[in-house]
Design an enzyme around this catalytic site. Structure first.
Site: not given
Ligand code: NAP
Length: 266
Positions: A100, A65
């Protein structure tokens, strides 16, 4: 056929393929969602290769990520969070996003939790804690970050507008006046443990646990027993996927079908 996928290592137990493919079925999109495990130093080649092959969209998970931020043109929120979990290939160049944060906000709002003006406590200052803290601050909540290693909470609080950082001590006092509590640590996953003492919980709290295996963590069990609103980690997982799908397809995601596919496998 359109191809979407997930890049991570490992990705074998990911719930994203069934969740996204349930959406393609519901929306009658001819597409597949596949998982890829590039070697640690092959992320850039993997993303460039996916682009060249006409892959439409990728999710990105651990351990890539942060590295993905260096490979694609990331939007402002992803840059602030320091992590990309969604790549869109529909433009001239791949773009990076972080769903997220919005996933956590939508999970809370879906349970009628008001975030604007709320006093929110985020326990944990790792990847999930970062995304959620930035998201809550963007939603105009006042954010306190409590972390086992206090220096990490202080460092994150310096970056998140208006946030305060501290260790895990004094949670009882802190939570007495709080409206929202988020567990963004991995505590509760391996064993029946909680990062927040039961005495600190009360019925006016909304509690989101990012942990989704198990669905009912000790924290959520203890929060429910005092009448708090509880939101399990599958809601956050669901809405980060919903956000990614909506970004890639420009269509409203079939949330119920995705939720059912996800929960039937948990
Ligand atoms: P991470 O970057 O490794 O961060 C882990 C965090 O947990 C750190 O703040 C760490 O504190 C804390 N921690 C670990 N063990 C602890 C303990 N025994 N006592 C107190 N604190 C402890 O991990 P992450 O990526 O943020 O993930 C955290 C959790 O969120 C995981 O369970 C993950 O599955 C979940 N998650 C869920 C979603 C979702 O969509 N539902 C999305 C992302 C992550 P220190 O800084 O002191 O080490």
């Amino acid at each position: 056929m359109d191809v979407f996928g997930l890049v991570g290592n490992p990705v074998g137990h990911s719930l994203s393929p069934p969740m996204h493919e349930a959406a393609y079925d519901e929306l009658a999109i001819d597409a597949r969602y596949v998982t890829f495990e590039p070697a640690p130093d092959e992320l850039e080649a993997a993303i460039r290769g996916a682009d060249a092959l006409g892959v439409c969209g990728l999710n990105v998970t651990i351990p890539f990520k942060q590295d993905a931020l260096e490979v694609v043109a990331a939007d402002e929120l992803a840059r602030r969070i320091g992590a990309v979990n969604t790549i869109d290939f529909s433009g001239d160049e791949p773009t990076g996003h972080n769903t997220d944060a919005v996933g956590a906000l939508r999970a809370l709002r879906d349970h009628d939790v008001t975030l604007e003006g709320a006093d929110a406590v985020v326990v944990g200052a790792g990847g999930a804690g970062r995304a959620i803290a930035f998201g809550l601050a963007d939603a105009d909540a006042s954010v306190t970050i409590a972390n086992r290693t206090p220096s990490k909470a202080h460092a994150l609080a310096e970056e998140v507008p208006g946030a305060v950082g501290q260790g895990l001590e004094g949670l009882e006092d802190l939570l007495a006046d709080a409206d929202v509590l988020v567990n963004a640590t991995s505590v509760g996953m391996e064993e029946d443990a909680t990062p927040v003492p039961a005495e600190a919980l009360h019925g006016e709290l909304a509690v989101l646990d990012a942990v989704y295996r198990p669905l009912e963590t000790r924290l959520l069990r203890e929060a429910a027993s005092v009448g708090a609103t509880t939101v399990d980690g599958a809601w956050m997982l669901l809405y980060q996927g919903v956000e990614a799908l909506e970004l890639w397809t420009d269509r409203d995601a079939p949330v119920d079908a995705m939720n059912e596919a996800l929960r039937s496998r948990l």
